[in-house]
Design a protein around this motif. Structure first.
Motif, PDB file in Angstrom:
ATOM      1  N   LEU A 193      15.752  -0.753  -6.327  1.00  0.00           N
ATOM      2  CA  LEU A 193      14.297  -0.813  -6.437  1.00  0.00           C
ATOM      3  C   LEU A 193      13.649   0.135  -5.434  1.00  0.00           C
ATOM      4  CD1 LEU A 193      11.972  -2.360  -7.896  1.00  0.00           C
ATOM      5  CD2 LEU A 193      11.948  -3.892  -5.912  1.00  0.00           C
ATOM      6  N   VAL A 194      12.771   0.990  -5.929  1.00  0.00           N
ATOM      7  CA  VAL A 194      11.966   1.872  -5.094  1.00  0.00           C
ATOM      8  C   VAL A 194      10.556   1.303  -5.055  1.00  0.00           C
ATOM      9  CG1 VAL A 194      11.024   4.199  -4.816  1.00  0.00           C
ATOM     10  CG2 VAL A 194      13.368   3.887  -5.665  1.00  0.00           C
ATOM     11  N   HIS A 195      10.119   0.927  -3.858  1.00  0.00           N
ATOM     12  CA  HIS A 195       8.831   0.249  -3.706  1.00  0.00           C
ATOM     13  C   HIS A 195       7.960   1.034  -2.740  1.00  0.00           C
ATOM     14  CE1 HIS A 195       6.491  -3.614  -2.389  1.00  0.00           C
ATOM     15  NE2 HIS A 195       5.761  -2.808  -3.137  1.00  0.00           N
ATOM     16  N   CYS A 196       6.854   1.557  -3.248  1.00  0.00           N
ATOM     17  CA  CYS A 196       5.892   2.283  -2.421  1.00  0.00           C
ATOM     18  C   CYS A 196       4.557   1.551  -2.453  1.00  0.00           C
ATOM     19  CB  CYS A 196       5.688   3.712  -2.938  1.00  0.00           C
ATOM     20  SG  CYS A 196       7.180   4.719  -3.025  1.00  0.00           S
ATOM     21  N   ALA A 197       3.797   1.666  -1.371  1.00  0.00           N
ATOM     22  CA  ALA A 197       2.462   1.079  -1.314  1.00  0.00           C
ATOM     23  C   ALA A 197       1.563   1.990  -0.493  1.00  0.00           C
ATOM     24  CB  ALA A 197       2.500  -0.322  -0.703  1.00  0.00           C
ATOM     25  N   THR A 198       0.331   2.141  -0.942  1.00  0.00           N
ATOM     26  CA  THR A 198      -0.636   2.955  -0.214  1.00  0.00           C
ATOM     27  C   THR A 198      -2.042   2.459  -0.515  1.00  0.00           C
ATOM     28  OG1 THR A 198      -1.462   5.217   0.163  1.00  0.00           O
ATOM     29  CG2 THR A 198      -0.774   4.675  -2.079  1.00  0.00           C
ATOM     30  N   ASP A 199      -2.935   2.683   0.440  1.00  0.00           N
ATOM     31  CA  ASP A 199      -4.345   2.365   0.216  1.00  0.00           C
ATOM     32  C   ASP A 199      -5.159   3.645   0.067  1.00  0.00           C
ATOM     33  OD1 ASP A 199      -4.136   3.218   2.835  1.00  0.00           O
ATOM     34  OD2 ASP A 199      -5.554   1.759   3.631  1.00  0.00           O
ATOM     35  N   TRP A 200      -4.478   4.770  -0.133  1.00  0.00           N
ATOM     36  CA  TRP A 200      -5.156   6.058  -0.325  1.00  0.00           C
ATOM     37  C   TRP A 200      -5.101   6.381  -1.815  1.00  0.00           C
ATOM     38  CZ3 TRP A 200      -7.815   8.329   3.538  1.00  0.00           C
ATOM     39  CH2 TRP A 200      -8.317   9.608   3.300  1.00  0.00           C
ATOM     40  N   GLU A 201      -6.218   6.274  -2.500  1.00  0.00           N
ATOM     41  CA  GLU A 201      -6.261   6.342  -3.962  1.00  0.00           C
ATOM     42  C   GLU A 201      -5.611   7.609  -4.514  1.00  0.00           C
ATOM     43  OE1 GLU A 201      -7.123   5.021  -7.810  1.00  0.00           O
ATOM     44  OE2 GLU A 201      -7.606   3.928  -5.961  1.00  0.00           O
ATOM     45  N   GLU A 202      -5.959   8.739  -3.947  1.00  0.00           N
ATOM     46  CA  GLU A 202      -5.443   9.999  -4.494  1.00  0.00           C
ATOM     47  C   GLU A 202      -3.941  10.128  -4.278  1.00  0.00           C
ATOM     48  OE1 GLU A 202      -4.178  14.098  -4.501  1.00  0.00           O
ATOM     49  OE2 GLU A 202      -4.586  13.013  -2.626  1.00  0.00           O
ATOM     50  N   TYR A 203      -3.455   9.599  -3.154  1.00  0.00           N
ATOM     51  CA  TYR A 203      -2.015   9.621  -2.904  1.00  0.00           C
ATOM     52  C   TYR A 203      -1.297   8.670  -3.869  1.00  0.00           C
ATOM     53  CZ  TYR A 203       2.206  10.132   0.049  1.00  0.00           C
ATOM     54  OH  TYR A 203       3.459  10.410   0.543  1.00  0.00           O
ATOM     55  N   ASP A 251       0.551  -0.846  -5.276  1.00  0.00           N
ATOM     56  CA  ASP A 251       2.000  -0.960  -5.171  1.00  0.00           C
ATOM     57  C   ASP A 251       2.632  -0.289  -6.377  1.00  0.00           C
ATOM     58  OD1 ASP A 251       3.135  -3.217  -3.009  1.00  0.00           O
ATOM     59  OD2 ASP A 251       1.012  -3.425  -3.493  1.00  0.00           O
ATOM     60  N   LEU A 252       3.734   0.424  -6.136  1.00  0.00           N
ATOM     61  CA  LEU A 252       4.493   1.051  -7.205  1.00  0.00           C
ATOM     62  C   LEU A 252       5.921   0.551  -7.129  1.00  0.00           C
ATOM     63  CD1 LEU A 252       2.515   3.430  -5.736  1.00  0.00           C
ATOM     64  CD2 LEU A 252       3.161   4.594  -7.842  1.00  0.00           C
ATOM     65  N   LEU A 253       6.443   0.059  -8.236  1.00  0.00           N
ATOM     66  CA  LEU A 253       7.809  -0.477  -8.288  1.00  0.00           C
ATOM     67  C   LEU A 253       8.579   0.259  -9.391  1.00  0.00           C
ATOM     68  CD1 LEU A 253       7.021  -4.281  -7.972  1.00  0.00           C
ATOM     69  CD2 LEU A 253       8.149  -2.869  -6.271  1.00  0.00           C
ATOM     70  N   PHE A 254       9.520   1.086  -8.961  1.00  0.00           N
ATOM     71  CA  PHE A 254      10.362   1.858  -9.875  1.00  0.00           C
ATOM     72  C   PHE A 254      11.816   1.508  -9.625  1.00  0.00           C
ATOM     73  CE2 PHE A 254       6.521   4.074 -10.525  1.00  0.00           C
ATOM     74  CZ  PHE A 254       6.643   4.922 -11.623  1.00  0.00           C
ATOM     75  N   ARG A 255      12.657   1.735 -10.625  1.00  0.00           N
ATOM     76  CA  ARG A 255      14.101   1.510 -10.464  1.00  0.00           C
ATOM     77  C   ARG A 255      14.860   2.814 -10.644  1.00  0.00           C
ATOM     78  NH1 ARG A 255      15.573  -3.428  -9.488  1.00  0.00           N
ATOM     79  NH2 ARG A 255      14.284  -5.188 -10.183  1.00  0.00           N
ATOM     80  N   ARG A 256      15.941   2.913  -9.848  1.00  0.00           N
ATOM     81  CA  ARG A 256      16.855   4.044 -10.011  1.00  0.00           C
ATOM     82  C   ARG A 256      17.611   3.858 -11.322  1.00  0.00           C
ATOM     83  NH1 ARG A 256      19.855   8.012 -10.613  1.00  0.00           N
ATOM     84  NH2 ARG A 256      21.186   8.899  -8.999  1.00  0.00           N
ATOM     85  N   ARG A 257      17.598   4.868 -12.163  1.00  0.00           N
ATOM     86  CA  ARG A 257      18.303   4.781 -13.452  1.00  0.00           C
ATOM     87  C   ARG A 257      19.812   4.745 -13.233  1.00  0.00           C
ATOM     88  NH1 ARG A 257      14.774   5.865 -17.713  1.00  0.00           N
ATOM     89  NH2 ARG A 257      12.869   6.992 -17.146  1.00  0.00           N
TER      90      ARG A 257
END
Length: 257
Positions: A193-203, A251-257
């Motif tokens: 699981l690849v989990h990213c989070a940011t409060d910067w809209e453009e990023y 939050d973005l939740l992606f998986r490694r294929r």
């Protein structure tokens, strides 16, 4: 959002020509072994409290490591007794990392940052909470990925609130780029699981775009968009302050294929 604190009882400075923390993290662990590149972080050597300095001196030989690019890590030896290991890049003062470690002792967290006070703070939190499933790495995460982690050794990647580098001329310094995603794909196990989070809209929009376009990852959301904050990611006081000011966290939740 940036996680910082106003230190109390700052540690005394080192004398000239004396290492700041003789048994602790080195200022430039990789030295000249690797070519200089565009960095996605700014080394911050701000004031360290007495308690943070004490934790660095006592606990670094046990739970810390310098990213020198000179050896391949054995994560099974480093994290005995855990079921899985995740990599966290950028942990601020370490409160959220310590909370996640306490909530899930079966997961080892290899936490990378260059902020010396935060390194000491996280080590102290881990000791006080009895969390033996945390290791603190000092240096450039790209060198760690490129030279020190074997293929298919990580069960996850966490990147929470990385520096947004908001000025357009600095966007190339952002961590979440196609080249970085290709670099981290090797150490990630299939299904990690690849989990990213940011409060910067453009990023956040850039993260979603590059993760969606990369062939090694797939969005866990059927609609291809952002995910709700999962329960395992704590809501820190800094994030809460930002939400009170109207910030929107993605939050973005992606998986490694």
């Amino acid at each position: 959002m940036s996680e910082s604190e106003t230190p109390q009882n700052p540690a005394p400075p080192a004398r000239p020509n004396e290492p700041r923390f003789p048994d602790g993290p080195r200022p430039d662990p990789a030295g000249s072994h690797f070519e200089r590149r565009i960095r996605s972080f700014q080394p911050r050597r701000s004031r360290v409290t007495t308690s943070q300095a004490d934790a660095l001196q006592r606990l670094w030989p046990k739970w810390g490591l310098d990213i020198d690019g000179q050896r391949v890590l054995d994560l099974a030896e480093m994290f005995p007794g855990v079921d899985r290991v995740v990599l966290e890049i950028g942990f601020g003062m370490g409160e959220a990392t310590a909370q996640m470690a306490a909530d899930d002792p079966s997961t080892g967290i290899l936490a990378v940052d260059v902020h010396t006070p935060g390194q000491g703070n996280l080590l102290g939190l881990a000791e006080r909470g009895g969390m033996t499933n945390v290791r603190v790495a000092n240096g450039d995460a790209i060198i760690l990925l490129r030279a020190m982690l074997p293929d298919a050794c990580l069960d996850g990647l966490r990147v929470y609130f990385p520096d947004p580098w908001p000025k357009k001329r600095h966007n190339k310094r952002r961590l979440i780029q196609p080249e970085f995603l290709s670099q981290v794909a090797g150490p990630l196990k299939p299904g990690a699981l690849v989990h990213c989070a940011t409060d910067w809209e453009e990023y956040a929009e850039q993260m979603l775009e590059v993760l969606t376009a990369h062939p090694d990852y797939e969005n866990t959301r059927p609609d291809g968009g952002y995910a709700p904050r999962p329960a395992f990611r704590p809501l820190t006081r800094f994030e809460g302050q930002g939400l009170d000011k109207g910030h929107v966290v993605h939050d973005l939740l992606f998986r490694r294929r």
